[in-house]
Design a protein around this motif. Structure first.
Motif, short mmCIF file in Angstrom:
data_model
loop_
_atom_site.label_atom_id
_atom_site.label_comp_id
_atom_site.label_asym_id
_atom_site.label_seq_id
_atom_site.Cartn_x
_atom_site.Cartn_y
_atom_site.Cartn_z
N LYS A 137 -2.15 18.99 10.77
CA LYS A 137 -2.34 20.17 10.14
C LYS A 137 -2.44 20.15 8.68
N SER A 138 -2.05 19.17 8.04
CA SER A 138 -2.03 18.85 6.56
C SER A 138 -2.41 17.51 6.14
N VAL A 139 -3.64 16.99 6.55
CA VAL A 139 -3.89 15.70 6.32
C VAL A 139 -3.92 15.33 4.89
N THR A 140 -3.50 14.52 4.48
CA THR A 140 -3.18 13.93 2.92
C THR A 140 -3.92 12.41 3.02
N PRO A 141 -4.22 12.18 1.69
CA PRO A 141 -4.79 10.78 1.56
C PRO A 141 -4.02 9.63 1.81
N THR A 142 -2.57 9.99 1.88
CA THR A 142 -1.68 8.82 2.40
C THR A 142 -1.98 8.81 4.07
N LEU A 143 -2.14 9.86 4.56
CA LEU A 143 -2.41 9.91 6.14
C LEU A 143 -3.60 9.15 6.36
N LEU A 144 -4.59 9.67 5.68
CA LEU A 144 -5.95 8.93 5.88
C LEU A 144 -5.70 7.21 5.69
N ALA A 145 -5.05 7.00 4.60
CA ALA A 145 -4.79 5.51 4.57
C ALA A 145 -3.97 4.89 5.44
N VAL A 146 -3.17 5.61 6.06
CA VAL A 146 -2.34 5.07 7.12
C VAL A 146 -3.44 4.77 8.16
N ILE A 147 -4.27 5.67 8.72
CA ILE A 147 -4.95 5.58 9.82
C ILE A 147 -6.17 4.62 9.35
N ALA A 148 -6.56 4.30 8.41
CA ALA A 148 -7.49 3.29 8.01
C ALA A 148 -6.84 1.69 8.20
N VAL A 149 -5.55 1.66 7.75
CA VAL A 149 -4.82 0.49 7.93
C VAL A 149 -4.56 0.32 9.54
N LEU A 150 -4.31 1.42 10.09
CA LEU A 150 -4.02 1.02 11.81
C LEU A 150 -5.19 0.44 12.21
N VAL A 151 -6.40 1.21 12.06
CA VAL A 151 -7.68 1.00 12.61
C VAL A 151 -8.04 -0.50 12.41
N LEU A 155 0.96 -1.30 -0.11
CA LEU A 155 -0.20 0.05 -0.11
C LEU A 155 0.75 1.15 0.02
N PHE A 156 2.02 1.19 0.49
CA PHE A 156 2.98 2.37 0.60
C PHE A 156 4.19 2.17 0.28
N PRO A 157 4.47 1.80 -1.03
CA PRO A 157 5.77 1.60 -1.46
C PRO A 157 6.71 2.64 -1.60
N ASP A 158 6.16 3.95 -1.60
CA ASP A 158 6.98 5.21 -1.75
C ASP A 158 7.15 5.86 -0.14
N ASN A 159 6.57 5.19 0.96
CA ASN A 159 6.60 5.73 2.32
C ASN A 159 6.90 4.65 3.24
N PRO A 160 8.13 4.29 3.31
CA PRO A 160 8.60 3.25 4.13
C PRO A 160 8.77 3.83 5.53
N LEU A 161 8.74 4.93 5.89
CA LEU A 161 8.57 5.25 7.32
C LEU A 161 7.21 5.10 7.74
N PHE A 162 6.16 5.22 7.03
CA PHE A 162 4.83 5.12 7.53
C PHE A 162 4.58 3.57 7.74
N THR A 163 5.45 2.79 6.94
CA THR A 163 5.54 1.32 7.04
C THR A 163 6.02 1.01 8.33
N THR A 164 7.15 1.46 8.56
CA THR A 164 7.93 1.24 9.76
C THR A 164 7.04 1.44 11.18
N GLY A 165 6.47 2.75 10.96
CA GLY A 165 5.75 3.04 12.07
C GLY A 165 4.68 1.90 12.37
N LEU A 166 4.15 1.60 11.18
CA LEU A 166 2.79 0.48 11.61
C LEU A 166 3.41 -0.61 12.10
N VAL A 167 4.51 -1.41 11.52
CA VAL A 167 5.01 -2.59 12.11
C VAL A 167 5.53 -2.27 13.35
#
Length: 331
Positions: free
Chosen positions: A221-235, A92-104
């Protein structure tokens, strides 16, 4: 003593509102409350010590006589869910490895001390909860850095030794100290100290939530579609963790209802406060977002899970037995 107990009951009854208020304070007043960030590990260590008062070495030894449920919990916590999380987030986040790291990171954390409170509320298997919590907590300084190194070590630079030192200071050391206090005081540490210290533990938890929320503020302060996707995966993965714990314990292992409830809760809840501190001190900033956002829904989700479990047939039967036992007690 009576005033402290009233304060503790008040904080327990309103814990969802205080949690929400703490989050909002950290988000909207992130600059003044950022002074809490450097001292958060010390606050967390104190909270861990208070919450584990009353636990004993004997409870840990019970793992040796009934190891299967605890081993299953550890496998779900540190193997099944993290591997699933890594696979899902990599796609889902091939270009955002830091979000992947945070979720893991969020899903390799040890189970949360708050599970004790919810297992007690739901009349679950408290010895099983204590055994899993203590073993997982004491092993976390080794398991969490090792899991992160194996799963995402090639994706991001992280301070594994710093992570281990933080977990030793925040978790392993205060838990060991609490065990020694229980041993030295002959089991009276919880009876004499915990009622007095319990409200302070909740206040410390609110301070930690405020501190963690300061790290979320810049992202919100600047919610993006990627952040919303991260939240959806987290929940979504959090919900799946609870379901997986229930399915394995109820459908596959056929455990009794109190044990099913305990495995479900312990498998789903994570020590988010420790994770947020680790993310802030051992990883780049983007890693913090998934871990720091998790407390926003954790308590609400726990309350819903316990309520749903009580509505099952096994839960209704257990409730009927409990009510019958209560009526049989002389007033």
């Amino acid at each position: 003593m009576e005033k402290l107990q009233k304060l503790d009951r008040f904080l327990s009854d309103k814990i969802l509102w205080f949690t929400l208020a703490s989050l909002l304070l950290g988000i909207f007043f992130c600059e003044p409350f950022s002074v809490l960030v450097p001292v958060t590990p010390m606050i967390f260590a104190a909270m861990t010590f208070i919450n584990t008062l009353g636990c004993s070495f004997r409870q840990i030894c019970r793992v040796a006589t009934h190891p299967v449920p605890v081993l299953v919990i550890l496998a779900l916590l540190h193997l099944v869910v993290p591997v699933l999380c890594l696979g899902l987030c990599t796609s889902l986040f091939p270009d955002n490895p830091l979000f992947t790291t945070g979720l893991v990171l969020n899903f390799v954390l040890p189970t949360g001390v708050v599970s004790l409170m919810w297992v007690t509320i739901g009349r679950g298997n408290l010895p099983l909860c204590l055994s899993a919590l203590l073993l997982d907590t004491l092993l976390s300084p080794l398991m969490v850095p090792l899991s992160m190194k194996l799963l995402v070590g090639s994706m991001v630079v992280m301070d594994a030794s710093g992570m281990m030192k933080n977990l030793l200071f925040m978790v392993a050391l205060p838990v060991t100290l609490a065990l020694l206090c229980h041993r030295i005081r002959g089991g009276q540490a919880a009876e004499h100290w915990k009622p007095r210290l319990s409200p302070f533990a909740k206040l410390l938890m609110f301070l930690i939530i405020i501190s963690n929320a300061t790290g979320v503020a810049p992202f919100l302060k600047s919610v993006t579609p990627t952040l919303l996707a991260v939240i959806a995966v987290l929940v979504g993965l959090s919900v799946f963790s609870y379901f997986l714990g229930w399915f394995v314990s109820h459908r596959l292992m056929r455990l009794d209802f109190p044990s099913v409830q305990t495995v479900t809760i312990v498998t789903g809840v994570r020590n988010i406060s420790a994770g947020a501190v680790l993310a802030a001190q051992c990883f780049p900033p983007d890693v913090l977002f998934p871990v720091a956002f998790a407390p926003i829904f954790t308590q609400i989700m726990l309350a819903m899970v316990v309520k749903l479990l009580r509505k099952t047939k096994a839960g209704q039967a257990d409730q009927a037995i409990w009510e019958a036992e209560s009526e049989s007690v002389p007033q």
